[in-house]
Design an enzyme around this catalytic site. Structure first.
Site, PDB file in Angstrom:
ATOM      1  N   HIS A  65       7.294  -3.940   7.766  1.00  0.00           N
ATOM      2  CA  HIS A  65       6.221  -3.651   6.655  1.00  0.00           C
ATOM      3  C   HIS A  65       5.211  -2.934   6.874  1.00  0.00           C
ATOM      4  O   HIS A  65       4.540  -3.167   8.287  1.00  0.00           O
ATOM      5  CB  HIS A  65       5.634  -5.244   6.481  1.00  0.00           C
ATOM      6  CG  HIS A  65       4.670  -5.238   5.346  1.00  0.00           C
ATOM      7  ND1 HIS A  65       4.990  -4.731   4.203  1.00  0.00           N
ATOM      8  CD2 HIS A  65       3.379  -6.113   5.102  1.00  0.00           C
ATOM      9  CE1 HIS A  65       3.963  -5.010   3.316  1.00  0.00           C
ATOM     10  NE2 HIS A  65       3.184  -5.671   4.059  1.00  0.00           N
TER      11      HIS A  65
ATOM     12  N   SER B 120      -0.322  -3.044   2.933  1.00  0.00           N
ATOM     13  CA  SER B 120       0.249  -4.247   2.062  1.00  0.00           C
ATOM     14  C   SER B 120      -0.798  -4.496   0.954  1.00  0.00           C
ATOM     15  O   SER B 120      -1.217  -3.373   0.233  1.00  0.00           O
ATOM     16  CB  SER B 120       0.213  -5.240   2.954  1.00  0.00           C
ATOM     17  OG  SER B 120       0.980  -6.308   2.245  1.00  0.00           O
TER      18      SER B 120
ATOM     19  N   ASP C 256      10.993  -1.319   3.883  1.00  0.00           N
ATOM     20  CA  ASP C 256       9.983  -2.197   3.753  1.00  0.00           C
ATOM     21  C   ASP C 256      10.372  -3.360   3.005  1.00  0.00           C
ATOM     22  O   ASP C 256      10.654  -3.400   1.659  1.00  0.00           O
ATOM     23  CB  ASP C 256       8.868  -1.681   3.197  1.00  0.00           C
ATOM     24  CG  ASP C 256       7.276  -2.581   3.363  1.00  0.00           C
ATOM     25  OD1 ASP C 256       7.564  -3.843   3.062  1.00  0.00           O
ATOM     26  OD2 ASP C 256       6.438  -2.042   3.825  1.00  0.00           O
TER      27      ASP C 256
END
Length: 514
Positions: free
Chosen positions: A483, A227, A453
């Site tokens: 994610h 991320s 995602d």
């Protein structure tokens, strides 16, 4: 208003089991001026601080390996490297294989920005058993986070009110109230964290990682970023391309986007995840308890949020579930397909007037523990984002953009558009429109994109590959949900990533896993 959807959220069990680091704060001084020569004093990890999320010390790994913690001194101001220092909290689990096969340290950043790596790594530790055969697993609380000179803003009681506020204003009075509360929050950050606020940019954290590499004794940096951790990894590669060893970027932030483009992309991403949830629920042989068709599922959720704006329902006493808290809880559950069952349960309960499950999900997103204490993830998230991002958006500008956001997501668009007000009157000017990650001369970097995602949409992976520069990055695609990709436990993804990190086998560009 902060943009909590930008936070890297762990699983329910992961977020609830927040672990530990060592004490670190501002005020020290670099005695000899050579911080690269410092020796880390690794010890058993104590219980985590409130800023890290509280809870107990990390449990040993299944084979009995203990987690160890240490503090690394780093300059408060990298422009004055011999001035005041702060402590960067570290955690590690030593490699399980023979010393002769050890490669070095594999440094993790799990995202946010604002997430504590010291608490996250033990939560995910078993997932990296294969990698630990040749690496010490290492993570850290980036500056401003957890025990690394944490940014402090509001009290727990005021945060309760902050997260209950109406984040989707419909008239001038509600817009004025949102702006006022945002300014109050940001003023509290400046009052309580004035010394550290100018020094929490991603470039500062990247410089800390370069110091970390040297202090850990590694010739190159071996890195796994997830991320926001992909942005941090890209910035490190830009600053120190010749020092990149093997690096994996998973759940990739689009480095070419400004905050508005990022928020709009997230609106599309979370809408796609919601569409996939509705499709999954209604396609099963058993009846979907929250709607008979995909459209009905989404319509009923939209109606629930509309009703909550007018009349909140019972939440976790004494708080009630508001529209904002419910939106947050729904978003939290879309980070992983494993959460979809909790979303179904929470919606069922909310339709019957019980908002506790959705509020629990919202609390997990916001870093609130069961005893009502908050970690500093929101404060750090806002501080890092507002220090990194140059644009500042007025309420008038956001109003003009609302139709575009609503078209991107009928459910999340309004909410994400107004999240752009979060840096209003921030004490520190933003650094740039978007990060520079160009890294000519870097070793190969593996970039992993997930087609489903919600938080970092798939298109960002290709943009990262292009931005890193020709011949640097190799893209791997995972056709999945949630994610990130590695933690989905997809065998194809894990085999490719492990083969690269352990043996240096770079996957063929364009490899697809499903």
């Amino acid at each position: 208003m902060a943009n909590p959807l930008r936070l890297r959220a762990g699983a329910l069990t992961t977020t609830a089991v927040l672990l530990t680091a060592v004490l670190a704060g501002c005020g020290g001084h670099a005695e000899d001026g050579d911080l690269t020569a410092q020796k880390l004093d690794w010890k058993d990890c104590p219980a985590p601080s409130e800023a890290e999320g509280g809870g107990g010390a990390p449990s040993p790994l299944p084979n009995g390996t203990m987690w160890q913690c240490a503090t690394m001194k780093a300059p408060l101001d990298w422009d004055r490297p011999k001035g005041d220092t702060i402590g960067i909290a570290l955690i590690r689990a030593e490699a399980s294989g023979p010393a002769s096969s050890r490669i070095g340290s594999l440094v993790f950043n799990f995202g946010g920005p604002g997430g504590s790596g010291v608490t996250a790594l033990p939560s995910f530790g078993e997932d990296y058993t294969a990698l630990r055969t040749r690496y010490d697993l290492v993570s850290f609380d980036p500056r401003g986070v957890g025990r690394s000179a944490p940014v402090e803003c509001e009290s727990d009681a005021r945060l309760d009110a902050y997260f209950q506020q109406d984040a989707t204003p419909d008239d001038s009075a509600e817009r004025a109230e949102l702006l006022q509360r945002t300014q109050q929050f940001n003023a509290a950050c400046e009052k309580n964290s004035r010394k550290v606020l100018p020094h929490v940019r991603t470039t500062d954290a990247a410089r800390d990682m370069e110091l970390m590499r040297q202090v850990l004794g590694d010739r190159k940096l071996y890195y796994f970023g997830i991320s926001y951790g992909t942005e941090l990894g890209g910035v490190y590669a830009h600053l120190y391309p010749r020092n990149v060893g093997r690096a994996v970027l998973d759940g990739v932030v689009d480095p070419t986007q400004d905050p508005e483009q990022s928020a709009l992309g997230q609106a599309r991403g979370f809408q796609l995840a919601l569409d996939n949830f509705a499709k999954d629920c209604t396609s099963k042989t058993t009846e979907c308890p929250v709607g008979d068709t995909e459209q009905e599922v989404k319509d009923r959720i939209a109606k629930l949020l509309t009703d909550l704006e007018k009349k909140p329902i019972t939440g976790i006493f004494p708080r009630r579930l508001t529209q904002t808290a419910a939106t947050n809880g729904i978003a939290q559950s879309l980070y992983s397909k494993d959460f979809w069952e909790y979303l179904t349960e929470g919606l069922e309960e909310a339709y019957d007037g019980d908002g506790r499950t959705l509020m629990l999900l919202s609390d997990l997103m916001n870093g609130r523990s069961e005893n009502g204490e908050y970690s500093n993830i929101t404060a750090a998230n806002i501080a890092i984002n507002c220090s990194d991002e140059k644009p500042r958006y007025s309420t008038e500008y956001i109003q003009r953009k609302l139709p575009e956001f609503r078209a991107a997501s009928p459910l999340f668009g309004h909410y994400l558009a107004w999240s752009m007000v979060g840096c209003t009157d921030w004490a520190v000017p933003g650094a740039a429109d978007h990060p520079d990650v160009s890294a000519p001369g870097s070793a190969p970097i593996l970039v992993v994109g997930n087609t489903g995602d919600p938080a970092t949409p798939y298109e960002g992976a290709k943009k990262m590959v292009d931005a890193l520069g020709k011949g640097v990055a190799v893209e791997l695609t995972y056709k999945g949900q949630g994610h990130g990709a590695y933690d989905s436990k997809n065998r194809c993804v894990q085999s490719a990533v492990n083969g690269y990190l352990l043996d240096g086998k770079v996957p063929k560009a364009g490899t697809v896993c499903s």
